[in-house]
Design an enzyme around this catalytic site. Structure first.
Site, PDB file in Angstrom:
ATOM      1  N   LYS A   1       0.980  -1.141  -0.163  1.00 21.72           N
ATOM      2  CA  LYS A   1       0.062   0.529   0.222  1.00 21.72           C
ATOM      3  C   LYS A   1       0.997   1.586  -0.099  1.00 21.72           C
ATOM      4  CE  LYS A   1      -4.284  -0.161  -0.070  1.00 21.72           C
ATOM      5  NZ  LYS A   1      -4.446  -1.064  -1.014  1.00 21.72           N
TER       6      LYS A   1
ATOM      7  N   SER B   1      -2.973 -12.724   4.247  1.00 21.65           N
ATOM      8  CA  SER B   1      -3.544 -12.162   2.947  1.00 21.65           C
ATOM      9  C   SER B   1      -1.990 -12.844   1.721  1.00 21.65           C
ATOM     10  CB  SER B   1      -4.129 -10.827   2.667  1.00 21.65           C
ATOM     11  OG  SER B   1      -3.111 -10.008   2.779  1.00 21.65           O
TER      12      SER B   1
HETATM   13  C1  PLP Z   1      -3.054  -7.201   3.764  1.00 25.76           C
HETATM   14  C2  PLP Z   1      -3.264  -6.485   2.971  1.00 25.76           C
HETATM   15  N1  PLP Z   1      -3.643  -7.562   1.746  1.00 25.76           N
HETATM   16  C3  PLP Z   1      -4.133  -7.133   0.757  1.00 25.76           C
HETATM   17  C4  PLP Z   1      -4.747  -5.848   0.138  1.00 25.76           C
HETATM   18  C5  PLP Z   1      -5.329  -5.817  -0.922  1.00 25.76           C
HETATM   19  O1  PLP Z   1      -5.084  -5.092  -2.017  1.00 25.76           O
HETATM   20  P1  PLP Z   1      -5.728  -4.045  -2.591  1.00 25.76           P
HETATM   21  O2  PLP Z   1      -6.714  -3.036  -1.801  1.00 25.76           O
HETATM   22  O3  PLP Z   1      -4.439  -3.483  -3.637  1.00 25.76           O
HETATM   23  O4  PLP Z   1      -6.295  -4.804  -3.236  1.00 25.76           O
HETATM   24  C6  PLP Z   1      -4.911  -5.151   1.286  1.00 25.76           C
HETATM   25  C7  PLP Z   1      -5.015  -3.983   1.641  1.00 25.76           C
HETATM   26  O5  PLP Z   1      -4.973  -3.355   1.844  1.00 25.76           O
HETATM   27  C8  PLP Z   1      -3.693  -5.277   2.367  1.00 25.76           C
HETATM   28  O6  PLP Z   1      -3.455  -4.483   3.272  1.00 25.76           O
END
Ligand code: PLP
Length: 302
Positions: A42, A259
């Site tokens: 991010k 994630s």
């Molecule tokens: C740890 C984590 N994984 C995945 C994502 C997903 O990314 P995106 O917002 O680009 O879909 C985020 C977004 O904040 C995140 O903080």
């Protein structure tokens, strides 16, 4: 030498992973976003939102940068705001880990905490009300709606993956939160290689333990999201994501967030079905970030 810390955002390593069960001829590569200075993918989004606001004259020195975030965009905006000298206010669910809150405060950001059970949608509603009350006070970064979010990935993540694989990437796997990562990276990679397959990863239920990911069927769908940007959706459970984190640490020495575990679980599923291919999984952040909220979830032997 870099002219500023902000030039250290992006250019993250792409690392080849070793797994015993991979067909020969198939590579699984990890885009290691925890190498960003704020610790997550991010940072790219935060820099793009802020610099786009500056370019368009919407962000001026007297403004307070504001947005809602489950955590990583918050850290990114706090870092970019501090590096550029802006004040930053962040709206986040009270469930965000105390360490993450402290980190944002350490960068000098002001925090507003919303009801934990309303999750990221509750924080979103709060920030929109705040901006509606005093539009002249804020620059609303608006990561769920602002095209500068996917544009960050079109301009940086996509080209980096293309160059680091020398154009050999056949599959791209990433989680959906705001969806910026998938939207922007997919657009770039499809332009370079129309047959590339994009796999978007989602939690299997609304209340899950993979911070940053959205369960689209039950969530407020981000305005920047377009389902045509991916070819497939892979659904992953919290348990499987956590287990994949532990396995990845044990087998390859990478300590990642949940994630990232979800993305990698989906990437391995895809890889097992192929005879040849280069599967790139985007790993948004590192496991240190979750030691307090989910102790043991990312550690081997837990
Ligand atoms: C740890 C984590 N994984 C995945 C994502 C997903 O990314 P995106 O917002 O680009 O879909 C985020 C977004 O904040 C995140 O903080």
């Amino acid at each position: 030498m870099l002219a500023s810390l902000l030039h250290a955002i992006g250019h993250t390593p792409l690392v080849r992973l070793r797994f015993d069960d991979l067909p020969t001829g198939v590579e699984v590569l990890a885009k290691c976003e925890f190498f960003n200075p704020g610790g997550s993918v991010k940072d790219r989004t935060a820099l793009s939102l802020v610099e786009d606001g500056e370019r368009r004259g919407l962000l001026r020195p007297e403004h307070v940068i504001v947005d809602s975030s489950s955590g990583n965009t918050a850290v990114g905006l706090a870092l970019v705001g501090r590096a550029k000298g802006y004040r930053v206010t962040l709206v986040m669910p009270a469930s965000v880990s105390a360490d993450r809150q402290r980190l944002c405060r350490a960068y000098g950001a002001e925090l507003m905490l919303t009801d934990a059970f309303s999750g990221s949608d509750g924080a979103l509603a709060h920030v929109r009300a705040l901006v509606a009350e005093a539009p002249q006070r804020y620059f609303y970064a608006d990561q769920y709606r602002n095209p500068a979010n996917p544009a960050a990935h079109y301009a940086t993540t996509g080209p980096e993956i293309w160059e680091q694989t020398a154009g050999r990437v056949t599959h791209f796997v990433a989680g959906l939160g705001t969806s910026g990562t998938v939207m922007g990276t997919s657009r770039y990679l499809r332009e370079r290689r129309p047959g590339v397959r994009v796999i978007a990863v989602q939690p299997d239920e609304p209340l899950h333990g993979m911070e940053g990911l959205k369960h689209m069927p039950s969530a407020v769908v981000p305005e920047i999201y377009d389902e045509r940007a991916h070819d497939e959706v892979a659904v992953v459970s919290t348990e499987r994501a956590h287990e994949t984190c532990r396995e990845l640490l044990a087998s390859n020495g990478l300590f990642v967030g949940h994630s990232a575990g979800a993305a990698l679980a989906a990437a391995r599923d895809v890889a097992r079905t192929l005879r040849s291919g280069v599967v790139v999984a985007l790993l948004p952040d590192g496991g240190e970030r979750y030691l307090q909220t989910a102790p043991g979830a990312a550690e081997p032997g837990a």
